[in-house]
Design a protein around this motif. Structure first.
Motif, PDB file in Angstrom:
ATOM      1  N   GLN A 179       0.831  -1.203   0.000  1.00 17.21           N
ATOM      2  CA  GLN A 179       0.000   0.000   0.000  1.00 17.21           C
ATOM      3  C   GLN A 179       0.868   1.257   0.000  1.00 17.21           C
ATOM      4  O   GLN A 179       0.582   2.217  -0.698  1.00 17.21           O
ATOM      5  CB  GLN A 179      -0.901  -0.029   1.248  1.00 17.21           C
ATOM      6  CG  GLN A 179      -2.188   0.744   1.064  1.00 17.21           C
ATOM      7  CD  GLN A 179      -2.944   0.256  -0.156  1.00 17.21           C
ATOM      8  OE1 GLN A 179      -3.234  -0.930  -0.264  1.00 17.21           O
ATOM      9  NE2 GLN A 179      -3.255   1.149  -1.076  1.00 17.21           N
ATOM     10  N   LEU A 182       2.379   1.682  -3.493  1.00 17.76           N
ATOM     11  CA  LEU A 182       1.384   2.071  -4.503  1.00 17.76           C
ATOM     12  C   LEU A 182       0.911   3.506  -4.291  1.00 17.76           C
ATOM     13  O   LEU A 182       0.737   4.253  -5.249  1.00 17.76           O
ATOM     14  CB  LEU A 182       0.202   1.109  -4.486  1.00 17.76           C
ATOM     15  CG  LEU A 182       0.557  -0.347  -4.816  1.00 17.76           C
ATOM     16  CD1 LEU A 182      -0.699  -1.177  -5.016  1.00 17.76           C
ATOM     17  CD2 LEU A 182       1.443  -0.434  -6.045  1.00 17.76           C
ATOM     18  N   TYR A 185       3.508   5.802  -5.636  1.00 12.64           N
ATOM     19  CA  TYR A 185       3.459   5.913  -7.097  1.00 12.64           C
ATOM     20  C   TYR A 185       2.384   6.895  -7.555  1.00 12.64           C
ATOM     21  O   TYR A 185       2.493   7.482  -8.621  1.00 12.64           O
ATOM     22  CB  TYR A 185       3.168   4.543  -7.725  1.00 12.64           C
ATOM     23  CG  TYR A 185       4.313   3.558  -7.695  1.00 12.64           C
ATOM     24  CD1 TYR A 185       5.575   3.928  -7.261  1.00 12.64           C
ATOM     25  CD2 TYR A 185       4.123   2.250  -8.119  1.00 12.64           C
ATOM     26  CE1 TYR A 185       6.622   3.013  -7.225  1.00 12.64           C
ATOM     27  CE2 TYR A 185       5.166   1.327  -8.088  1.00 12.64           C
ATOM     28  CZ  TYR A 185       6.413   1.710  -7.643  1.00 12.64           C
ATOM     29  OH  TYR A 185       7.431   0.809  -7.615  1.00 12.64           O
ATOM     30  N   GLU A 186       1.358   7.021  -6.736  1.00 10.31           N
ATOM     31  CA  GLU A 186       0.257   7.907  -7.138  1.00 10.31           C
ATOM     32  C   GLU A 186       0.441   9.329  -6.621  1.00 10.31           C
ATOM     33  O   GLU A 186      -0.400  10.183  -6.838  1.00 10.31           O
ATOM     34  CB  GLU A 186      -1.072   7.331  -6.631  1.00 10.31           C
ATOM     35  CG  GLU A 186      -1.439   6.071  -7.388  1.00 10.31           C
ATOM     36  CD  GLU A 186      -2.547   5.288  -6.710  1.00 10.31           C
ATOM     37  OE1 GLU A 186      -3.134   5.794  -5.733  1.00 10.31           O
ATOM     38  OE2 GLU A 186      -2.815   4.162  -7.169  1.00 10.31           O
ATOM     39  N   TRP A 213      12.929   6.778  -7.926  1.00  8.08           N
ATOM     40  CA  TRP A 213      13.395   5.484  -8.392  1.00  8.08           C
ATOM     41  C   TRP A 213      14.914   5.560  -8.552  1.00  8.08           C
ATOM     42  O   TRP A 213      15.460   6.650  -8.645  1.00  8.08           O
ATOM     43  CB  TRP A 213      12.697   5.095  -9.691  1.00  8.08           C
ATOM     44  CG  TRP A 213      11.247   4.812  -9.415  1.00  8.08           C
ATOM     45  CD1 TRP A 213      10.604   4.975  -8.205  1.00  8.08           C
ATOM     46  CD2 TRP A 213      10.269   4.319 -10.318  1.00  8.08           C
ATOM     47  NE1 TRP A 213       9.296   4.594  -8.329  1.00  8.08           N
ATOM     48  CE2 TRP A 213       9.056   4.200  -9.596  1.00  8.08           C
ATOM     49  CE3 TRP A 213      10.288   3.966 -11.656  1.00  8.08           C
ATOM     50  CZ2 TRP A 213       7.890   3.732 -10.183  1.00  8.08           C
ATOM     51  CZ3 TRP A 213       9.117   3.501 -12.238  1.00  8.08           C
ATOM     52  CH2 TRP A 213       7.933   3.383 -11.513  1.00  8.08           C
ATOM     53  N   TYR A 253       2.743  -6.014  -8.446  1.00  7.76           N
ATOM     54  CA  TYR A 253       2.617  -4.890  -9.376  1.00  7.76           C
ATOM     55  C   TYR A 253       3.639  -3.809  -9.109  1.00  7.76           C
ATOM     56  O   TYR A 253       4.170  -3.186 -10.020  1.00  7.76           O
ATOM     57  CB  TYR A 253       1.215  -4.291  -9.298  1.00  7.76           C
ATOM     58  CG  TYR A 253       0.215  -5.044 -10.118  1.00  7.76           C
ATOM     59  CD1 TYR A 253       0.069  -4.783 -11.469  1.00  7.76           C
ATOM     60  CD2 TYR A 253      -0.570  -6.027  -9.533  1.00  7.76           C
ATOM     61  CE1 TYR A 253      -0.841  -5.478 -12.227  1.00  7.76           C
ATOM     62  CE2 TYR A 253      -1.485  -6.733 -10.287  1.00  7.76           C
ATOM     63  CZ  TYR A 253      -1.623  -6.462 -11.639  1.00  7.76           C
ATOM     64  OH  TYR A 253      -2.517  -7.161 -12.375  1.00  7.76           O
ATOM     65  N   ALA A 254       3.916  -3.613  -7.825  1.00 12.70           N
ATOM     66  CA  ALA A 254       4.851  -2.541  -7.491  1.00 12.70           C
ATOM     67  C   ALA A 254       6.205  -2.810  -8.132  1.00 12.70           C
ATOM     68  O   ALA A 254       6.805  -1.930  -8.746  1.00 12.70           O
ATOM     69  CB  ALA A 254       4.983  -2.431  -5.980  1.00 12.70           C
ATOM     70  N   PHE A 256       6.724  -4.787 -10.619  1.00 13.96           N
ATOM     71  CA  PHE A 256       6.533  -4.761 -12.065  1.00 13.96           C
ATOM     72  C   PHE A 256       6.717  -3.354 -12.616  1.00 13.96           C
ATOM     73  O   PHE A 256       7.327  -3.153 -13.667  1.00 13.96           O
ATOM     74  CB  PHE A 256       5.148  -5.284 -12.425  1.00 13.96           C
ATOM     75  CG  PHE A 256       4.846  -5.177 -13.891  1.00 13.96           C
ATOM     76  CD1 PHE A 256       5.526  -5.963 -14.811  1.00 13.96           C
ATOM     77  CD2 PHE A 256       3.900  -4.279 -14.360  1.00 13.96           C
ATOM     78  CE1 PHE A 256       5.264  -5.855 -16.165  1.00 13.96           C
ATOM     79  CE2 PHE A 256       3.633  -4.169 -15.717  1.00 13.96           C
ATOM     80  CZ  PHE A 256       4.315  -4.957 -16.614  1.00 13.96           C
ATOM     81  N   MET A 257       6.206  -2.386 -11.871  1.00 14.59           N
ATOM     82  CA  MET A 257       6.366  -1.000 -12.305  1.00 14.59           C
ATOM     83  C   MET A 257       7.839  -0.625 -12.417  1.00 14.59           C
ATOM     84  O   MET A 257       8.253   0.037 -13.361  1.00 14.59           O
ATOM     85  CB  MET A 257       5.682  -0.062 -11.309  1.00 14.59           C
ATOM     86  CG  MET A 257       4.188  -0.146 -11.310  1.00 14.59           C
ATOM     87  SD  MET A 257       3.499   0.434 -12.869  1.00 14.59           S
ATOM     88  CE  MET A 257       3.763   2.194 -12.666  1.00 14.59           C
TER      89      MET A 257
END
Lengths: 287, 205
Positions: A179, A182, A185-186, A213, A253-254, A256-257
Protein backbone atom coordinates in the motif's frame (compact mmCIF):
# COMPACT_ATOMS: atom_id res chain seq x y z
CA UNK A 1 7.29 21.71 -11.12
CA UNK A 2 9.71 23.22 -8.66
CA UNK A 3 7.38 25.81 -7.22
CA UNK A 4 6.38 23.49 -4.44
CA UNK A 5 9.10 24.24 -2.00
CA UNK A 6 10.99 27.15 -0.63
CA UNK A 7 14.17 28.05 -2.36
CA UNK A 8 17.43 28.78 -0.73
CA UNK A 9 17.39 26.35 2.15
CA UNK A 10 20.85 25.22 2.90
CA UNK A 11 21.16 22.90 5.80
CA UNK A 12 24.44 21.51 4.72
CA UNK A 13 26.73 22.01 7.66
CA UNK A 14 30.40 21.41 8.01
CA UNK A 15 31.07 17.77 8.05
CA UNK A 16 33.51 15.97 10.30
CA UNK A 17 35.57 15.14 7.25
CA UNK A 18 36.70 18.75 7.15
CA UNK A 19 38.34 18.30 10.52
CA UNK A 20 39.96 15.17 9.26
CA UNK A 21 41.47 16.99 6.34
CA UNK A 22 43.05 19.44 8.76
CA UNK A 23 44.60 16.57 10.62
CA UNK A 24 45.84 15.09 7.40
CA UNK A 25 47.32 18.38 6.35
CA UNK A 26 49.43 18.59 9.46
CA UNK A 27 52.60 16.65 9.41
CA UNK A 28 52.36 13.00 9.95
CA UNK A 29 55.32 12.40 12.23
CA UNK A 30 55.24 8.78 12.93
CA UNK A 31 53.65 5.60 11.96
CA UNK A 32 51.73 5.74 15.19
CA UNK A 33 50.09 8.98 14.15
CA UNK A 34 49.38 7.49 10.81
CA UNK A 35 47.65 4.56 12.37
CA UNK A 36 45.70 6.90 14.57
CA UNK A 37 44.59 8.90 11.58
CA UNK A 38 43.57 5.83 9.67
CA UNK A 39 41.65 4.66 12.69
CA UNK A 40 39.92 8.01 13.13
CA UNK A 41 39.11 8.23 9.48
CA UNK A 42 37.51 4.82 9.60
CA UNK A 43 35.48 5.91 12.58
CA UNK A 44 34.50 9.18 10.96
CA UNK A 45 33.52 7.52 7.75
CA UNK A 46 31.59 4.87 9.56
CA UNK A 47 29.69 7.38 11.62
CA UNK A 48 29.27 10.44 9.48
CA UNK A 49 30.01 9.29 5.97
CA UNK A 50 28.56 11.58 3.39
CA UNK A 51 25.02 10.63 2.52
CA UNK A 52 24.74 8.91 5.90
CA UNK A 53 26.04 5.53 6.86
CA UNK A 54 26.44 2.58 4.69
CA UNK A 55 24.52 -0.32 6.04
CA UNK A 56 25.45 -3.94 5.77
CA UNK A 57 22.82 -6.12 4.22
CA UNK A 58 23.43 -9.72 5.12
CA UNK A 59 23.38 -12.03 2.17
CA UNK A 60 20.61 -14.44 1.44
CA UNK A 61 18.47 -15.68 -1.35
CA UNK A 62 15.24 -14.38 -2.72
CA UNK A 63 12.76 -15.05 -5.42
CA UNK A 64 12.78 -12.16 -7.83
CA UNK A 65 9.94 -11.12 -10.03
CA UNK A 66 11.62 -12.39 -13.14
CA UNK A 67 13.11 -15.76 -13.93
CA UNK A 68 11.72 -19.20 -13.45
CA UNK A 69 10.38 -20.22 -10.11
CA UNK A 70 13.00 -22.91 -9.55
CA UNK A 71 15.84 -20.49 -9.22
CA UNK A 72 16.16 -18.36 -6.16
CA UNK A 73 18.76 -15.68 -6.60
CA UNK A 74 21.69 -15.64 -4.20
CA UNK A 75 22.76 -12.26 -2.94
CA UNK A 76 26.02 -12.03 -1.05
CA UNK A 77 26.46 -9.54 1.77
CA UNK A 78 27.01 -5.97 0.67
CA UNK A 79 26.85 -2.45 2.00
CA UNK A 80 24.31 0.05 0.77
CA UNK A 81 24.08 3.80 1.26
CA UNK A 82 21.54 4.69 3.88
CA UNK A 83 20.15 7.51 1.75
CA UNK A 84 19.96 8.29 -1.94
CA UNK A 85 22.71 10.60 -3.20
CA UNK A 86 21.55 14.21 -2.74
CA UNK A 87 21.90 17.32 -4.86
CA UNK A 88 24.48 18.58 -2.35
CA UNK A 89 26.47 15.34 -2.58
CA UNK A 90 26.39 15.50 -6.34
CA UNK A 91 27.48 19.12 -6.32
CA UNK A 92 30.60 18.07 -4.41
CA UNK A 93 31.22 15.52 -7.11
CA UNK A 94 30.94 17.88 -10.05
CA UNK A 95 33.05 20.49 -8.26
CA UNK A 96 35.80 17.93 -8.22
CA UNK A 97 35.04 16.22 -11.52
CA UNK A 98 34.58 18.96 -14.05
CA UNK A 99 33.77 16.60 -16.88
CA UNK A 100 30.50 15.76 -15.14
CA UNK A 101 29.32 19.35 -14.79
CA UNK A 102 26.01 20.03 -16.40
CA UNK A 103 27.11 21.04 -19.87
CA UNK A 104 30.18 18.90 -20.23
CA UNK A 105 29.44 15.21 -20.76
CA UNK A 106 29.10 14.07 -24.36
CA UNK A 107 25.76 12.80 -25.59
CA UNK A 108 26.90 9.24 -25.43
CA UNK A 109 26.72 9.59 -21.64
CA UNK A 110 23.82 11.92 -20.89
CA UNK A 111 20.72 13.24 -22.59
CA UNK A 112 19.63 16.86 -22.88
CA UNK A 113 17.89 16.90 -19.50
CA UNK A 114 21.01 16.08 -17.47
CA UNK A 115 20.83 18.11 -14.25
CA UNK A 116 18.31 20.46 -15.82
CA UNK A 117 16.76 21.16 -12.44
CA UNK A 118 19.92 23.00 -11.41
CA UNK A 119 20.38 26.67 -12.20
CA UNK A 120 23.88 26.28 -13.58
CA UNK A 121 26.77 23.83 -13.48
CA UNK A 122 27.72 24.73 -9.90
CA UNK A 123 24.50 26.30 -8.67
CA UNK A 124 21.61 24.21 -7.43
CA UNK A 125 19.29 27.16 -7.86
CA UNK A 126 15.90 26.18 -6.50
CA UNK A 127 16.81 22.56 -6.10
CA UNK A 128 16.81 21.45 -2.48
CA UNK A 129 20.32 20.39 -1.43
CA UNK A 130 18.92 17.57 0.69
CA UNK A 131 16.67 16.20 -2.02
CA UNK A 132 17.85 13.20 -3.98
CA UNK A 133 19.75 14.19 -7.09
CA UNK A 134 17.78 13.25 -10.17
CA UNK A 135 18.11 13.92 -13.89
CA UNK A 136 21.30 11.90 -13.87
CA UNK A 137 22.13 9.17 -16.33
CA UNK A 138 23.41 5.69 -15.55
CA UNK A 139 26.88 6.76 -16.66
CA UNK A 140 26.78 9.75 -14.33
CA UNK A 141 25.56 7.65 -11.40
CA UNK A 142 28.23 5.09 -12.08
CA UNK A 143 30.92 7.77 -12.24
CA UNK A 144 29.76 9.28 -8.95
CA UNK A 145 29.93 5.97 -7.14
CA UNK A 146 33.36 5.24 -8.59
CA UNK A 147 34.50 8.65 -7.38
CA UNK A 148 33.39 7.66 -3.90
CA UNK A 149 35.27 4.40 -4.18
CA UNK A 150 31.97 2.59 -4.41
CA UNK A 151 29.80 1.15 -7.15
CA UNK A 152 26.15 1.04 -8.12
CA UNK A 153 24.18 -1.78 -6.51
CA UNK A 154 23.22 -4.61 -8.78
CA UNK A 155 19.59 -4.99 -9.58
CA UNK A 156 19.39 -8.06 -7.36
CA UNK A 157 21.06 -6.27 -4.47
CA UNK A 158 18.70 -3.36 -4.81
CA UNK A 159 15.59 -5.49 -5.04
CA UNK A 160 16.79 -7.67 -2.18
CA UNK A 161 17.24 -4.66 0.09
CA UNK A 162 14.05 -3.04 -1.13
CA UNK A 163 11.80 -5.97 -0.39
CA UNK A 164 12.31 -5.13 3.28
CA UNK A 165 9.57 -3.25 5.00
CA UNK A 166 9.55 -1.40 8.28
CA UNK A 167 9.64 -4.60 10.31
CA UNK A 168 10.41 -7.48 7.99
CA UNK A 169 13.26 -8.29 5.65
CA UNK A 170 10.74 -9.59 3.14
CA UNK A 171 7.58 -7.56 3.33
CA UNK A 172 6.41 -8.15 -0.20
CA UNK A 173 3.33 -10.05 0.86
CA UNK A 174 2.32 -7.52 3.48
CA UNK A 175 -0.53 -5.29 2.52
CA UNK A 176 0.84 -2.30 4.38
CA UNK A 177 4.11 -2.44 2.47
CA UNK A 178 2.48 -2.68 -0.91
CA UNK A 179 0.00 0.00 0.00
CA UNK A 180 2.84 2.33 0.86
CA UNK A 181 4.53 1.82 -2.46
CA UNK A 182 1.38 2.07 -4.50
CA UNK A 183 0.27 5.25 -2.83
CA UNK A 184 3.74 6.69 -3.40
CA UNK A 185 3.46 5.91 -7.10
CA UNK A 186 0.26 7.91 -7.14
CA UNK A 187 1.77 10.89 -5.37
CA UNK A 188 3.29 13.60 -7.50
CA UNK A 189 6.58 15.40 -6.90
CA UNK A 190 7.99 13.13 -4.21
CA UNK A 191 11.38 13.63 -5.82
CA UNK A 192 11.40 17.13 -4.37
CA UNK A 193 11.30 15.93 -0.76
CA UNK A 194 14.44 15.76 1.33
CA UNK A 195 16.04 12.35 1.70
CA UNK A 196 15.05 10.53 4.86
CA UNK A 197 11.35 11.23 4.46
CA UNK A 198 10.54 8.04 2.59
CA UNK A 199 10.16 4.58 4.01
CA UNK A 200 12.73 3.51 6.61
CA UNK A 201 13.15 -0.22 6.36
CA UNK A 202 14.14 -2.78 8.94
CA UNK A 203 17.82 -2.43 8.02
CA UNK A 204 17.71 1.29 8.73
CA UNK A 205 17.91 2.22 5.07
CA UNK A 206 15.74 5.09 3.95
CA UNK A 207 13.88 5.97 0.81
CA UNK A 208 14.19 2.83 -1.26
CA UNK A 209 10.51 3.53 -1.61
CA UNK A 210 8.85 6.87 -1.26
CA UNK A 211 10.95 9.46 -3.06
CA UNK A 212 12.63 8.53 -6.31
CA UNK A 213 13.39 5.48 -8.39
CA UNK A 214 17.00 4.43 -8.50
CA UNK A 215 19.53 3.31 -11.05
CA UNK A 216 21.10 -0.09 -10.64
CA UNK A 217 24.30 -1.31 -12.23
CA UNK A 218 22.64 -3.89 -14.45
CA UNK A 219 19.31 -2.16 -14.83
CA UNK A 220 19.07 -3.37 -18.38
CA UNK A 221 19.60 -6.98 -17.50
CA UNK A 222 16.01 -8.01 -17.20
CA UNK A 223 14.02 -8.77 -20.27
CA UNK A 224 10.65 -7.69 -19.18
CA UNK A 225 8.86 -8.25 -22.41
CA UNK A 226 9.28 -6.81 -25.78
CA UNK A 227 6.40 -4.39 -25.42
CA UNK A 228 8.62 -2.11 -23.47
CA UNK A 229 10.91 -1.83 -26.46
CA UNK A 230 8.71 -2.51 -29.39
CA UNK A 231 5.33 -0.95 -28.99
CA UNK A 232 3.11 -3.84 -28.12
CA UNK A 233 4.42 -6.25 -30.65
CA UNK A 234 5.06 -9.32 -28.56
CA UNK A 235 7.99 -10.84 -30.32
CA UNK A 236 9.37 -13.84 -28.52
CA UNK A 237 12.21 -14.01 -30.97
CA UNK A 238 13.87 -11.26 -29.01
CA UNK A 239 14.62 -13.59 -26.18
CA UNK A 240 17.28 -16.17 -25.91
CA UNK A 241 17.65 -18.74 -23.20
CA UNK A 242 15.55 -18.19 -20.19
CA UNK A 243 12.15 -16.85 -19.56
CA UNK A 244 10.85 -13.38 -19.98
CA UNK A 245 8.09 -12.14 -17.76
CA UNK A 246 4.56 -12.65 -18.87
CA UNK A 247 2.00 -10.27 -17.51
CA UNK A 248 -0.08 -13.16 -16.22
CA UNK A 249 2.55 -14.20 -13.67
CA UNK A 250 2.68 -10.89 -11.99
CA UNK A 251 2.13 -11.09 -8.30
CA UNK A 252 3.84 -7.93 -7.51
CA UNK A 253 2.62 -4.89 -9.38
CA UNK A 254 4.85 -2.54 -7.49
CA UNK A 255 7.95 -4.39 -8.59
CA UNK A 256 6.53 -4.76 -12.06
CA UNK A 257 6.37 -1.00 -12.31
CA UNK A 258 10.05 -0.73 -11.49
CA UNK A 259 10.97 -3.35 -14.03
CA UNK A 260 8.82 -1.70 -16.66
CA UNK A 261 10.43 1.62 -15.97
CA UNK A 262 13.94 0.22 -16.03
CA UNK A 263 13.45 -1.58 -19.26
CA UNK A 264 12.27 1.63 -20.87
CA UNK A 265 15.50 3.38 -19.92
CA UNK A 266 18.76 3.61 -21.74
CA UNK A 267 22.06 4.36 -20.10
CA UNK A 268 22.17 7.97 -21.26
CA UNK A 269 18.60 8.80 -20.31
CA UNK A 270 17.75 10.94 -17.35
CA UNK A 271 14.49 11.40 -15.56
CA UNK A 272 13.29 13.83 -12.92
CA UNK A 273 12.17 11.02 -10.64
CA UNK A 274 15.19 8.78 -11.09
CA UNK A 275 18.15 9.02 -8.73
CA UNK A 276 20.58 6.53 -7.27
CA UNK A 277 22.61 5.43 -4.29
CA UNK A 278 25.87 3.52 -4.08
CA UNK A 279 26.91 0.18 -2.71
CA UNK A 280 30.09 -1.67 -1.97
CA UNK A 281 31.25 -5.18 -1.31
CA UNK A 282 31.62 -6.35 2.23
CA UNK A 283 35.16 -7.46 2.70
CA UNK A 284 35.74 -10.37 5.01
CA UNK A 285 37.27 -8.25 7.73
CA UNK A 286 34.56 -5.61 7.67
CA UNK A 287 31.59 -7.48 8.82
CA UNK B 1 -10.07 2.43 -9.04
CA UNK B 2 -6.54 1.88 -7.81
CA UNK B 3 -6.08 -0.83 -10.35
CA UNK B 4 -7.34 1.35 -13.11
CA UNK B 5 -4.90 4.08 -12.17
CA UNK B 6 -2.24 1.49 -12.12
CA UNK B 7 -2.94 0.10 -15.51
CA UNK B 8 -3.04 3.62 -16.84
CA UNK B 9 0.35 4.25 -15.32
CA UNK B 10 1.75 1.09 -16.87
CA UNK B 11 0.32 2.09 -20.19
CA UNK B 12 1.93 5.48 -19.98
CA UNK B 13 5.26 3.88 -19.19
CA UNK B 14 5.12 1.52 -22.05
CA UNK B 15 3.95 4.23 -24.41
CA UNK B 16 6.85 6.40 -23.35
CA UNK B 17 9.20 3.53 -23.86
CA UNK B 18 7.95 3.04 -27.37
CA UNK B 19 8.82 6.56 -28.39
CA UNK B 20 12.47 5.93 -27.83
CA UNK B 21 12.78 3.30 -30.41
CA UNK B 22 15.95 2.55 -32.20
CA UNK B 23 17.47 5.86 -31.66
CA UNK B 24 19.65 6.51 -34.61
CA UNK B 25 22.08 9.39 -35.19
CA UNK B 26 22.49 12.11 -32.66
CA UNK B 27 20.63 15.34 -33.25
CA UNK B 28 23.42 17.48 -34.43
CA UNK B 29 27.00 17.12 -35.50
CA UNK B 30 29.75 16.68 -33.01
CA UNK B 31 30.97 19.59 -31.05
CA UNK B 32 34.68 19.83 -31.38
CA UNK B 33 36.14 17.54 -28.78
CA UNK B 34 39.84 16.86 -28.75
CA UNK B 35 39.02 14.29 -31.36
CA UNK B 36 36.66 14.80 -34.24
CA UNK B 37 34.45 11.91 -33.20
CA UNK B 38 30.72 12.55 -32.97
CA UNK B 39 29.45 12.69 -29.39
CA UNK B 40 27.40 9.56 -29.79
CA UNK B 41 30.32 7.54 -31.07
CA UNK B 42 31.07 4.36 -29.15
CA UNK B 43 34.73 5.09 -29.78
CA UNK B 44 34.60 7.39 -26.78
CA UNK B 45 34.11 4.40 -24.54
CA UNK B 46 37.17 3.53 -22.49
CA UNK B 47 38.41 0.01 -22.07
CA UNK B 48 40.64 -2.56 -23.62
CA UNK B 49 39.34 -5.48 -25.62
CA UNK B 50 40.96 -8.71 -26.71
CA UNK B 51 40.29 -10.53 -29.95
CA UNK B 52 40.39 -14.25 -30.74
CA UNK B 53 44.09 -14.01 -31.48
CA UNK B 54 44.83 -12.59 -28.07
CA UNK B 55 45.58 -9.13 -29.46
CA UNK B 56 44.56 -6.23 -27.24
CA UNK B 57 42.99 -3.14 -28.73
CA UNK B 58 40.66 -0.26 -28.03
CA UNK B 59 37.36 0.12 -29.82
CA UNK B 60 38.48 3.35 -31.46
CA UNK B 61 41.08 1.42 -33.41
CA UNK B 62 38.17 0.09 -35.44
CA UNK B 63 37.39 3.59 -36.66
CA UNK B 64 36.99 3.87 -40.40
CA UNK B 65 35.14 0.63 -40.93
CA UNK B 66 31.46 -0.18 -40.86
CA UNK B 67 30.86 -2.37 -37.83
CA UNK B 68 28.22 -5.02 -37.58
CA UNK B 69 28.04 -6.19 -34.01
CA UNK B 70 26.21 -8.78 -32.02
CA UNK B 71 26.55 -9.90 -28.42
CA UNK B 72 26.82 -13.61 -27.87
CA UNK B 73 28.41 -16.21 -25.63
CA UNK B 74 30.01 -19.35 -26.89
CA UNK B 75 28.20 -21.73 -24.54
CA UNK B 76 24.81 -20.53 -25.75
CA UNK B 77 22.69 -23.34 -27.08
CA UNK B 78 19.50 -21.55 -27.98
CA UNK B 79 19.55 -18.36 -29.96
CA UNK B 80 23.24 -17.72 -30.49
CA UNK B 81 23.71 -20.28 -33.27
CA UNK B 82 20.92 -18.52 -35.07
CA UNK B 83 22.46 -15.15 -34.44
CA UNK B 84 25.73 -16.42 -35.85
CA UNK B 85 23.85 -17.73 -38.86
CA UNK B 86 22.22 -14.32 -39.26
CA UNK B 87 25.60 -12.65 -39.20
CA UNK B 88 26.92 -15.05 -41.78
CA UNK B 89 23.91 -14.45 -43.97
CA UNK B 90 24.33 -10.69 -43.70
CA UNK B 91 27.97 -10.99 -44.67
CA UNK B 92 26.99 -13.00 -47.73
CA UNK B 93 24.33 -10.51 -48.73
CA UNK B 94 26.56 -7.45 -48.59
CA UNK B 95 28.00 -6.96 -52.08
CA UNK B 96 31.56 -8.22 -52.23
CA UNK B 97 32.99 -4.88 -53.34
CA UNK B 98 32.18 -3.53 -49.88
CA UNK B 99 33.34 -6.67 -48.13
CA UNK B 100 36.61 -5.34 -46.80
CA UNK B 101 35.02 -2.17 -45.46
CA UNK B 102 32.85 -4.07 -43.05
CA UNK B 103 34.00 -5.65 -39.82
CA UNK B 104 31.72 -8.27 -38.29
CA UNK B 105 32.16 -8.45 -34.56
CA UNK B 106 30.90 -10.96 -32.05
CA UNK B 107 31.12 -9.51 -28.55
CA UNK B 108 31.14 -11.97 -25.69
CA UNK B 109 28.79 -11.27 -22.80
CA UNK B 110 30.54 -14.01 -20.85
CA UNK B 111 34.16 -12.80 -20.76
CA UNK B 112 35.10 -15.11 -17.92
CA UNK B 113 34.29 -18.24 -19.90
CA UNK B 114 35.06 -16.91 -23.34
CA UNK B 115 38.84 -16.71 -23.27
CA UNK B 116 40.63 -15.73 -26.49
CA UNK B 117 41.47 -19.42 -26.98
CA UNK B 118 37.86 -20.38 -26.64
CA UNK B 119 36.78 -17.59 -28.98
CA UNK B 120 39.32 -18.77 -31.50
CA UNK B 121 38.12 -22.33 -31.48
CA UNK B 122 34.53 -21.11 -31.61
CA UNK B 123 35.44 -19.09 -34.69
CA UNK B 124 37.05 -22.13 -36.26
CA UNK B 125 34.06 -24.36 -35.47
CA UNK B 126 31.85 -21.85 -37.22
CA UNK B 127 34.22 -21.49 -40.11
CA UNK B 128 34.67 -17.81 -39.43
CA UNK B 129 38.41 -17.51 -39.63
CA UNK B 130 38.54 -14.74 -42.24
CA UNK B 131 39.80 -11.41 -40.92
CA UNK B 132 36.33 -9.97 -41.47
CA UNK B 133 35.21 -11.87 -38.38
CA UNK B 134 36.24 -10.70 -34.97
CA UNK B 135 35.39 -12.36 -31.69
CA UNK B 136 36.14 -10.08 -28.79
CA UNK B 137 35.87 -9.83 -25.05
CA UNK B 138 36.66 -7.29 -22.35
CA UNK B 139 36.20 -7.02 -18.60
CA UNK B 140 32.71 -7.62 -17.20
CA UNK B 141 32.45 -3.91 -16.49
CA UNK B 142 33.34 -2.69 -19.97
CA UNK B 143 31.15 -5.37 -21.42
CA UNK B 144 28.23 -4.17 -19.32
CA UNK B 145 28.91 -0.59 -20.34
CA UNK B 146 29.03 -1.49 -23.99
CA UNK B 147 25.86 -3.52 -23.72
CA UNK B 148 23.97 -0.69 -22.05
CA UNK B 149 24.97 1.60 -24.87
CA UNK B 150 23.65 -0.93 -27.34
CA UNK B 151 20.59 -1.43 -25.12
CA UNK B 152 21.30 -5.12 -25.20
CA UNK B 153 19.85 -6.67 -22.11
CA UNK B 154 21.52 -9.61 -20.51
CA UNK B 155 21.52 -11.39 -17.24
CA UNK B 156 23.26 -14.43 -15.95
CA UNK B 157 20.59 -16.96 -15.04
CA UNK B 158 22.77 -19.83 -13.94
CA UNK B 159 26.53 -20.41 -14.20
CA UNK B 160 26.17 -21.41 -17.83
CA UNK B 161 23.09 -19.63 -19.03
CA UNK B 162 22.36 -16.09 -19.94
CA UNK B 163 19.18 -14.50 -20.95
CA UNK B 164 19.89 -11.86 -23.53
CA UNK B 165 18.27 -9.90 -26.25
CA UNK B 166 19.00 -10.61 -29.88
CA UNK B 167 20.04 -7.41 -31.52
CA UNK B 168 22.42 -6.86 -34.41
CA UNK B 169 23.78 -3.32 -34.49
CA UNK B 170 25.32 -1.42 -37.38
CA UNK B 171 27.82 1.39 -36.75
CA UNK B 172 29.03 3.97 -39.21
CA UNK B 173 32.78 4.57 -39.78
CA UNK B 174 32.75 7.14 -36.95
CA UNK B 175 31.33 4.69 -34.45
CA UNK B 176 27.78 6.00 -34.32
CA UNK B 177 25.04 3.46 -34.23
CA UNK B 178 22.92 3.82 -37.34
CA UNK B 179 20.68 0.80 -37.24
CA UNK B 180 19.57 -2.06 -35.05
CA UNK B 181 17.94 -5.23 -36.22
CA UNK B 182 15.97 -6.84 -33.43
CA UNK B 183 14.82 -10.39 -33.07
CA UNK B 184 15.93 -13.57 -34.74
CA UNK B 185 15.38 -14.42 -38.38
CA UNK B 186 14.34 -10.91 -39.08
CA UNK B 187 14.57 -9.92 -42.69
CA UNK B 188 17.95 -8.51 -43.36
CA UNK B 189 17.08 -5.99 -46.10
CA UNK B 190 17.24 -2.90 -43.92
CA UNK B 191 20.41 -4.11 -42.27
CA UNK B 192 22.08 -4.67 -45.63
CA UNK B 193 20.86 -1.33 -46.90
CA UNK B 194 22.34 0.43 -43.90
CA UNK B 195 25.63 -1.40 -44.17
CA UNK B 196 25.98 -0.58 -47.86
CA UNK B 197 25.00 3.04 -47.30
CA UNK B 198 27.73 3.38 -44.69
CA UNK B 199 30.30 1.45 -46.68
CA UNK B 200 29.80 3.86 -49.56
CA UNK B 201 31.01 6.65 -47.28
CA UNK B 202 34.38 5.03 -47.08
CA UNK B 203 36.33 6.64 -49.84
CA UNK B 204 38.80 3.98 -50.81
CA UNK B 205 37.32 2.93 -54.11
Amino acid sequence: MFELYEAGMNLKGNRPQNALILILNSKVRSMRNLFLIVFISLLVNATYGQGGDMIVIEGGSYMPLYGDSENEVQVTAFRLDQYPVTNADYLDFVRDQKEWQKDNPIKLYVDEAYLNHWASPLDLGDALPEAAVTNVSWFAAKAYCAWKGKRLPTLDEWEYAAMAGENATDARTLEEYNQYILSWYETAHTHLNPVGTGMKNVYGIYDLHGLVWEWTYDFSSVLLSSESRQGGNSDNNLFCGASAIGATDLMDYAAFMRYAFRSSMKARYTSRNLGFRCAEDVKDNQQ
Amino acid sequence: MKQLLFLTAIYVFLATACQNEQSVHSDDPATAEETSLPEMSVYHLPGTWTNQDGQEFELKELKGKVLVMVMIYTTCKAACPRLIADMRRIEELVPEKYGDDVQYIMVSIDPETDTPERLKSFAAENDMTDKRWMFIRSTPEYTREFATVLAVNYKRISPMDFSHSNIISVFDPQGEMVYQQEGLDAKHEKTIKNIVEQAKKIGNR
